[in-house]
Structures are given as C-alpha cells and as structure tokens.
Design a protein around this motif. Structure first.
Motif, PDB file in Angstrom:
ATOM      1  N   UNK A   1       0.789  -1.219   0.000  1.00  0.00           N
ATOM      2  CA  UNK A   1       0.000   0.000   0.000  1.00  0.00           C
ATOM      3  C   UNK A   1       0.819   1.264   0.000  1.00  0.00           C
ATOM      4  N   UNK A   2       2.132   1.156   0.255  1.00  0.00           N
ATOM      5  CA  UNK A   2       3.009   2.325   0.199  1.00  0.00           C
ATOM      6  C   UNK A   2       3.641   2.395  -1.178  1.00  0.00           C
ATOM      7  N   UNK A   3       3.383   3.470  -1.901  1.00  0.00           N
ATOM      8  CA  UNK A   3       3.849   3.545  -3.279  1.00  0.00           C
ATOM      9  C   UNK A   3       4.713   4.754  -3.554  1.00  0.00           C
ATOM     10  N   UNK A   4       5.416   4.681  -4.682  1.00  0.00           N
ATOM     11  CA  UNK A   4       6.242   5.782  -5.134  1.00  0.00           C
ATOM     12  C   UNK A   4       6.200   5.796  -6.658  1.00  0.00           C
ATOM     13  N   UNK A   5       6.278   6.979  -7.244  1.00  0.00           N
ATOM     14  CA  UNK A   5       6.300   7.102  -8.698  1.00  0.00           C
ATOM     15  C   UNK A   5       7.739   7.086  -9.190  1.00  0.00           C
ATOM     16  N   UNK A   6       8.006   6.243 -10.193  1.00  0.00           N
ATOM     17  CA  UNK A   6       9.360   6.064 -10.713  1.00  0.00           C
ATOM     18  C   UNK A   6       9.433   6.493 -12.171  1.00  0.00           C
ATOM     19  N   UNK A   7      10.466   7.276 -12.500  1.00  0.00           N
ATOM     20  CA  UNK A   7      10.726   7.577 -13.901  1.00  0.00           C
ATOM     21  C   UNK A   7      11.631   6.501 -14.491  1.00  0.00           C
ATOM     22  N   UNK A   8      12.076   6.673 -15.720  1.00  0.00           N
ATOM     23  CA  UNK A   8      12.855   5.635 -16.390  1.00  0.00           C
ATOM     24  C   UNK A   8      14.104   5.202 -15.640  1.00  0.00           C
ATOM     25  N   UNK A   9      15.036   6.121 -15.319  1.00  0.00           N
ATOM     26  CA  UNK A   9      16.262   5.736 -14.612  1.00  0.00           C
ATOM     27  C   UNK A   9      15.988   5.122 -13.244  1.00  0.00           C
ATOM     28  N   UNK A  10      14.991   5.632 -12.535  1.00  0.00           N
ATOM     29  CA  UNK A  10      14.658   5.068 -11.229  1.00  0.00           C
ATOM     30  C   UNK A  10      14.124   3.645 -11.362  1.00  0.00           C
TER      31      UNK A  10
END
Length: 205
Positions: A168-177
């Motif tokens: 339930x804990x989320x994070x938004x990731x871009x390409x390098x991440x």
C-alpha cells in the motif's frame, strides 16, 4: 544432396514425436537437409509450446498477447487458412494508434477522470499492471507484496511513470529510477536462485 540410407529399427515403438517423424523420413529416403530441417522445426515448436505455457502460468500480461497471436498464426498455417485476417487486424491497430488523440498513449488501457474540489478535472492514463502474489499463509497489508502500474497524468508532467507499491506504500518512478529497481530485483532473484541451489546441495541432489 546426400541421402540417409539408415532405416528405423524394426519392432521398436517410441512415444517421441521427434523419433517418429525422423524415423518416417529416414524410411522414405529423405535427404540429410530435410531431416535436419524437420528436427529443427520440431524442436522450435516444442520450445515455443513450453514457453507459451510458462507465459500463461505466470500470467505475464505483456507476453500473453504475443503467444496468443503466434498460436493463432500456427493454427491457421496448420489448417491451410489465410493469414490475411490477422494482417488486416494488425494494420487496423496501427491506424488506430496513428489516429489516437494527442496525449493518449498507445499503451493506455483507459482514462480515469478524477475530480478535485480545488481545481479542474485531472485525466489519468492507466496502462498495464503487474502484481507479485503472496506466498501461502503470508500476511501483508492489502494483500499486496509488490505491484507496479504504468500511468501518466497530463496535468502533472505528462511523462509516463510507474507506480511502484509495496503493502500500500507507493512511489512514482521515472525511467532511470525504474532501471535501478529492475537491477535490484535481478540481484535479489539471483540471490534466491543461489539459496535454492544450496538447498539442493544440502539434500544431495
């Protein structure tokens, strides 16, 4: 071309599709090239079949459409049916993508419009999602060990991002991440494989 003069052993029965077909070709005096081609074709088909089963067993949403499409092509070839309907469908999908409205991504499975009290409606593009199932008897908040969902918010950055979540804990990731997460997961899975190998060694396998 060189001809194979050997014959299939008489009185010997085999359940192997490869053995049966090759024995029949040998018995008819087929050339070496023909027999080699048949062997490669059978091996390719058996490998693909195992791969397709694994894709469905793992519920790999990225590859299931691919293996299903290949299965349709194979059935049509076996039944001597035209491939034109499939080709027409592919061409239509290309036209649909080309005619898509600006900002609507080809991978988008649908749009969600969210309404907030302090601003204009926000359109979220929602794409593929993948979940890692929980092992039996394992408890986790929301029954969610790991999940990832591709999406984009035009009003935010417009850049496709992966929502990466755990319990339930989320994070938004871009390409390098996301590349770093993939590398970390690869390392973790390699470690699990090593542990599994040590387990087999301990059991004397």
């Amino acid at each position: 071309m060189n001809q194979i003069t050997a014959t299939a052993p008489s009185g010997v029965q085999s359940d192997s599709l490869t053995d049966t077909i090759l024995a029949a070709l040998i018995a008819t005096g087929a050339s070496t090239d023909t027999i080699d081609t048949a062997r490669e074709t059978i091996a390719a088909g058996q490998t693909y079949s195992a791969f397709a089963v694994a894709v469905h067993d793992q519920n790999n949403q990225d590859l299931i459409p691919v293996v299903d499409c290949l299965a349709s092509i194979t059935r049509r070839v076996v039944d001597n049916q035209s491939l034109k309907p499939l080709l027409a469908l592919i061409e239509q999908e290309k036209k649909d993508e080309a005619a898509a409205e600006p900002g609507h991504y080809p991978w988008c499975d649908g749009d969600i419009t969210r309404h907030y009290d302090d601003g204009e409606p926000v359109v979220e593009h929602v794409g593929p999602r993948i979940d890692m199932p929980l092992p039996d008897d394992m408890a986790c908040r929301g029954d969610q060990l790991l999940s990832a969902n591709l999406g984009a918010l035009d009003e935010f950055t417009g850049e496709p991002l992966v929502s990466y979540n755990s319990g339930g804990n989320g994070v938004l990731l871009n390409g390098p991440q996301l590349d770093q997460v993939i590398a970390d997961l690869d390392t973790f899975v390699d470690g699990l494989r090593h542990m599994r190998h040590l387990m087999d060694m301990e059991r004397g396998k």
